[in-house]
Write a protein that holds these residues in place. Structure first.
Motif, PDB file in Angstrom:
ATOM      1  N   ASP A 164      -8.205  99.414  84.694  1.00  0.00           N
ATOM      2  CA  ASP A 164      -9.060  99.762  85.836  1.00  0.00           C
ATOM      3  C   ASP A 164     -10.329  98.911  85.843  1.00  0.00           C
ATOM      4  OD1 ASP A 164      -7.233 101.703  86.591  1.00  0.00           O
ATOM      5  OD2 ASP A 164      -8.384 103.367  85.717  1.00  0.00           O
ATOM      6  N   ARG A 165     -10.901  98.720  84.664  1.00  0.00           N
ATOM      7  CA  ARG A 165     -12.114  97.916  84.546  1.00  0.00           C
ATOM      8  C   ARG A 165     -11.844  96.461  84.963  1.00  0.00           C
ATOM      9  NH1 ARG A 165     -13.402 100.125  80.081  1.00  0.00           N
ATOM     10  NH2 ARG A 165     -12.331  98.654  78.704  1.00  0.00           N
ATOM     11  N   ARG A 178     -11.772  96.309  88.742  1.00  0.00           N
ATOM     12  CA  ARG A 178     -13.112  96.469  89.335  1.00  0.00           C
ATOM     13  C   ARG A 178     -13.954  95.215  89.122  1.00  0.00           C
ATOM     14  NH1 ARG A 178     -13.448 101.634  86.570  1.00  0.00           N
ATOM     15  NH2 ARG A 178     -15.328 100.847  85.583  1.00  0.00           N
TER      16      ARG A 178
END
Length: 147
Positions: free
Chosen positions: A18-19, A22
């Motif tokens: 997820d990081r 993003r």
């Protein structure tokens, strides 16, 4: 790695994926974003495999616990007592086997935080270890009597 640690690792990898996504969006560089998205997808695939492995490990451990808890300790003790009739050298060899069984049994108990029959299994491991030591003492006593 136990199921609990594997679960933590899965969560860490999901957070990392997820990081990556993003960070890629925020950087605004299409090439870097595509690379980070590809890496995130690779992590997602790895996470899926780890989740499958964790489910298999959980099932295997639960099934082994059912087996351990369902063993007939009375028949096991009959088997142990039969070892007393063996010749001295065989008694010593069998005692080593029973010691090893008790050690392995204790390791399994220690590795299982949530086993419903943990106390029962620990008591059985102790009984096996005690009986193994009795076999050794008896065999050594017989050897001393002969010598």
């Amino acid at each position: 790695m136990g199921p609990e640690l594997l679960g933590q690792q899965i969560q860490n990898l999901q957070s990392r994926a997820d990081r990556y996504r993003r960070v890629g969006r925020l950087l605004g560089d299409a090439e870097v974003c595509a690379t980070l998205n590809r890496l995130a997808t690779e992590l997602d695939d790895a996470v899926q495999k780890l989740e499958t492995a964790r489910a298999l490990i959980d099932t295997t451990i639960v099934n082994s616990h059912r087996l351990w808890a369902g063993l007939s300790f009375e028949s096991l003790m009959v088997n142990l007592r039969a070892q007393e009739a063996l010749p001295t050298s065989s008694q010593l060899a069998k005692a080593e086997d029973w010691r090893e069984l008790a050690r392995l049994w204790a390791e399994e108990i220690e590795s299982s935080r949530n086993h419903p029959d943990k106390k029962l299994l620990a008591a059985c491991a102790f009984d096996i270890a005690q009986f193994a030591e009795k076999l050794v003492r008896d065999a050594e006593s017989k050897i001393a009597d002969v010598g």
